[in-house]
Enzyme design. Sequence first.
Site, PDB file in Angstrom:
ATOM      1  N   ARG A  72      36.386 -53.044  64.290  1.00 32.45           N
ATOM      2  CA  ARG A  72      36.514 -52.068  65.374  1.00 32.45           C
ATOM      3  C   ARG A  72      35.137 -51.695  65.928  1.00 32.45           C
ATOM      4  O   ARG A  72      34.779 -50.539  66.058  1.00 32.45           O
ATOM      5  CB  ARG A  72      37.278 -50.833  64.903  1.00 32.45           C
ATOM      6  CG  ARG A  72      38.596 -51.144  64.192  1.00 32.45           C
ATOM      7  CD  ARG A  72      39.402 -49.896  63.908  1.00 32.45           C
ATOM      8  NE  ARG A  72      39.925 -49.331  65.149  1.00 32.45           N
ATOM      9  CZ  ARG A  72      40.317 -48.055  65.272  1.00 32.45           C
ATOM     10  NH1 ARG A  72      40.218 -47.229  64.237  1.00 32.45           N
ATOM     11  NH2 ARG A  72      40.794 -47.610  66.419  1.00 32.45           N
ATOM     12  N   ASN A 120      55.041 -41.890  77.808  1.00 30.20           N
ATOM     13  CA  ASN A 120      55.144 -41.523  76.391  1.00 30.20           C
ATOM     14  C   ASN A 120      53.868 -41.775  75.603  1.00 30.20           C
ATOM     15  O   ASN A 120      53.723 -41.268  74.486  1.00 30.20           O
ATOM     16  CB  ASN A 120      56.299 -42.291  75.733  1.00 30.20           C
ATOM     17  CG  ASN A 120      57.651 -41.774  76.174  1.00 30.20           C
ATOM     18  OD1 ASN A 120      57.785 -40.619  76.573  1.00 30.20           O
ATOM     19  ND2 ASN A 120      58.672 -42.627  76.119  1.00 30.20           N
ATOM     20  N   LYS A 161      44.675 -41.926  67.357  1.00 31.36           N
ATOM     21  CA  LYS A 161      45.265 -42.659  68.483  1.00 31.36           C
ATOM     22  C   LYS A 161      44.388 -42.549  69.737  1.00 31.36           C
ATOM     23  O   LYS A 161      44.877 -42.637  70.860  1.00 31.36           O
ATOM     24  CB  LYS A 161      46.675 -42.123  68.770  1.00 31.36           C
ATOM     25  CG  LYS A 161      47.662 -42.240  67.613  1.00 31.36           C
ATOM     26  CD  LYS A 161      47.980 -43.693  67.255  1.00 31.36           C
ATOM     27  CE  LYS A 161      48.929 -44.321  68.236  1.00 31.36           C
ATOM     28  NZ  LYS A 161      50.285 -43.750  68.203  1.00 31.36           N
ATOM     29  N   GLU A 187      55.034 -41.013  90.464  1.00 31.04           N
ATOM     30  CA  GLU A 187      55.232 -40.475  89.118  1.00 31.04           C
ATOM     31  C   GLU A 187      55.628 -39.004  89.227  1.00 31.04           C
ATOM     32  O   GLU A 187      54.981 -38.228  89.934  1.00 31.04           O
ATOM     33  CB  GLU A 187      53.946 -40.636  88.300  1.00 31.04           C
ATOM     34  CG  GLU A 187      53.858 -39.816  87.029  1.00 31.04           C
ATOM     35  CD  GLU A 187      54.989 -40.073  86.050  1.00 31.04           C
ATOM     36  OE1 GLU A 187      55.564 -39.079  85.548  1.00 31.04           O
ATOM     37  OE2 GLU A 187      55.309 -41.249  85.792  1.00 31.04           O
ATOM     38  N   ARG A 212      32.540 -66.253  55.033  1.00 32.03           N
ATOM     39  CA  ARG A 212      33.321 -65.011  55.152  1.00 32.03           C
ATOM     40  C   ARG A 212      33.332 -64.389  53.767  1.00 32.03           C
ATOM     41  O   ARG A 212      33.810 -64.997  52.803  1.00 32.03           O
ATOM     42  CB  ARG A 212      34.741 -65.352  55.612  1.00 32.03           C
ATOM     43  CG  ARG A 212      35.488 -64.162  56.171  1.00 32.03           C
ATOM     44  CD  ARG A 212      35.143 -63.908  57.623  1.00 32.03           C
ATOM     45  NE  ARG A 212      36.076 -62.973  58.245  1.00 32.03           N
ATOM     46  CZ  ARG A 212      35.878 -61.659  58.338  1.00 32.03           C
ATOM     47  NH1 ARG A 212      34.795 -61.119  57.829  1.00 32.03           N
ATOM     48  NH2 ARG A 212      36.760 -60.893  58.940  1.00 32.03           N
ATOM     49  N   ALA A 233      54.430 -49.413  81.358  1.00 32.58           N
ATOM     50  CA  ALA A 233      55.113 -50.481  82.087  1.00 32.58           C
ATOM     51  C   ALA A 233      54.857 -50.355  83.584  1.00 32.58           C
ATOM     52  O   ALA A 233      54.550 -51.347  84.264  1.00 32.58           O
ATOM     53  CB  ALA A 233      56.611 -50.458  81.793  1.00 32.58           C
ATOM     54  N   TYR A 238      41.761 -64.759  49.478  1.00 33.28           N
ATOM     55  CA  TYR A 238      42.228 -66.128  49.701  1.00 33.28           C
ATOM     56  C   TYR A 238      41.858 -66.986  48.492  1.00 33.28           C
ATOM     57  O   TYR A 238      41.258 -66.514  47.532  1.00 33.28           O
ATOM     58  CB  TYR A 238      41.623 -66.688  50.990  1.00 33.28           C
ATOM     59  CG  TYR A 238      42.253 -66.131  52.243  1.00 33.28           C
ATOM     60  CD1 TYR A 238      43.477 -66.616  52.701  1.00 33.28           C
ATOM     61  CD2 TYR A 238      41.646 -65.106  52.962  1.00 33.28           C
ATOM     62  CE1 TYR A 238      44.069 -66.098  53.842  1.00 33.28           C
ATOM     63  CE2 TYR A 238      42.232 -64.579  54.104  1.00 33.28           C
ATOM     64  CZ  TYR A 238      43.446 -65.080  54.539  1.00 33.28           C
ATOM     65  OH  TYR A 238      44.037 -64.565  55.664  1.00 33.28           O
TER      66      TYR A 238
END
EC number: 1.3.1.-
Length: 665
Positions: A319, A442, A452, A434, A230, A415, A182
């Site tokens: 994280r 998916n 993931k 289901e 920061r 969903a 920045y």
Amino acid sequence: MKDQYKVLYDPIKIGKLEIKNRYVLAPMGPGGMCNADGSFNKRGIEFYVERAKGGTGLIMTGVTMVENNIEKCALPSMPCPTINPLNFITTGNEMTERVHAYGAKIFLQLSAGFGRVSIPSIVGKVAVAPSKIPHRFLPGVTCRELTTEEVKEYVKAFGESAEIAKKAGFDGVEIHAVHEGYLLDQFAISFFNHRTDEYGGSLENRLRFACEVVQEIKKRCGQDFPVSLRYSIKSFIKDWCKGGLPDEEFEEKGRDIPEGIEAAKILVAAGYDALNGDVGSYDSWYWSHPPMYQKKGLYLPYNEILKKVVDVPIITAGRMEDPELSSDAILSGKTDMIALGRPLLADAEIPNKIFEDKYDKVRPCLSCQEGCMGRLQNFATVSCAVNPACGREKEYGLKKAEQIKKVLIVGGGVAGMEAARVAAIRGHKVTLIEKNGYLGGNIVPGGVPDFKDDDRALVKWYEGILKDLGVEIKLNVAASKENIKEFGADEVLLATGSSPRTLTIEGADKVYSAEDVLMERKNVGEKVIIIGGGLVGCETALWLKQQGKEVTIVEMQNDILQVGGPLCHANHDMLIDLIKFNKIDVKASSYISKKTDEGFVLNTNGEESIINADSAVVAIGYLSEKDLYSEVRFDIPNARLIGDANKVQNIMYAIWSAYEVAKNI
């Protein structure tokens, strides 16, 4: 709660200000949280109060501009105390009083602005910088060099803004930022700063701007008024608009660690009371805004260095929501405080849940950045892919239904699970059926790669929450018109999802879907062609490469990751760089026409060549599963499509659409 985790709830002081625990809400872009006069709106107030209510000890607001003349931003975009100080104090007081009610402290993050990394939709095509340097996002645009007088105006504006913040009840301020490239950081880095006045040249001169800022604030607000910074100890800049990956060898063009150590010492000596540390820049955005491809706790090795060379508290994000990781980081001397940004978008109650030994009830952040950075880069309001109420807590929160209904949900993907969760919270009697023997849809094959793992955690979270809510779940049950009618539901939500598009290649028998490969239903061999360079194709390619396979991506577009999304810049750029770094061959503007005895025939702009491969993996998108809806729509008029069954989109819109529909049953 494990004894190890108790350190997360030990008080700590920044300067003379005591914080009740080690948790910090990391400052994030405040899209949609302010009024046109720079004051906070109701959305912004509710957002920060919700995180204080969730147990966070120190709330840091998102970036707040100290002026709006030198670098003029379109409003409303970011707060600014100096446009209308009275309204800022009024709305700020409402926020700080409510935050304080939960025992939390709150800092206002103050910024000089963006400089060469200004967002065109906010600032336009005119940008300022320390020197005449290229703009990050606008090819051919050279930034205007700030005058010495303008720099001094900025310093005064920081002091004035801090005074206003103090009157509004803020406990301190954070300066944004000698970090991420920045404007203040551009002054600090010689790659960007070519000035010959008192603000250029030596390291001390390049840091003069940031040092004068803290000195001006202390002069106006008192030496005991805490000011954090920061700060990035390393930039990871290979060249203009090019970042360096983890484990990649390159020449650092930005700030490297030795200079970062010296700079930290100078800045703390100037008066900063804490360093909120990370690494990265806009040229290596995937360090500053880490996608799922980055390791958890990625800043700890760098902040451990800071901890050893300065005697002020070190704050670490990146994280860090896992209490095992965060508590160990404090106990091993790598950091003092834990900053959670995106995780607190996903679940505002992380500190309280860990304290109550309910970490398994924490809704996981996916690091997908679809609802946060992805929306901010498109000038939308900040939210969260897995938490649709984030950023609109009061107006979009859940209320008990006035009439309790019997709800049937067909399909257990994200969903379907989200619709079941929302409907059950509102008091409805919910049954979910289901066809498979597991929930997740998916997201199950999509969550197979190691990077993931948070996708898998989301499915596990839904399973636990639905059980707690008393949702009846029936697995291995295929829905039909007959059993839906027999069930007799007041509302039927068809979350039947989507299925992979298929492709037939002349002469080839080993052509598999990415789903079958990820679920290890098919053996691809050692040499693999991935047909389709979208997100699924690229992530599958990376996963196979990590297993030692020889991988080629074939994409009809002129580059990979051109269809679908949009992806957040950080995720997009890192995945592309990882494909290159891992030497995954990419054949763009190409397609496979057939397979012969010699191999797969590649057609590139009309020219044919041969690729030797054991198999082809197809990842060319998904098709909505609407057959059941077509069968029942006239016989069961209360049946509605949600999620991918309605329209194939990303995980955020699958969850959001389910939330919207179930919220209004």
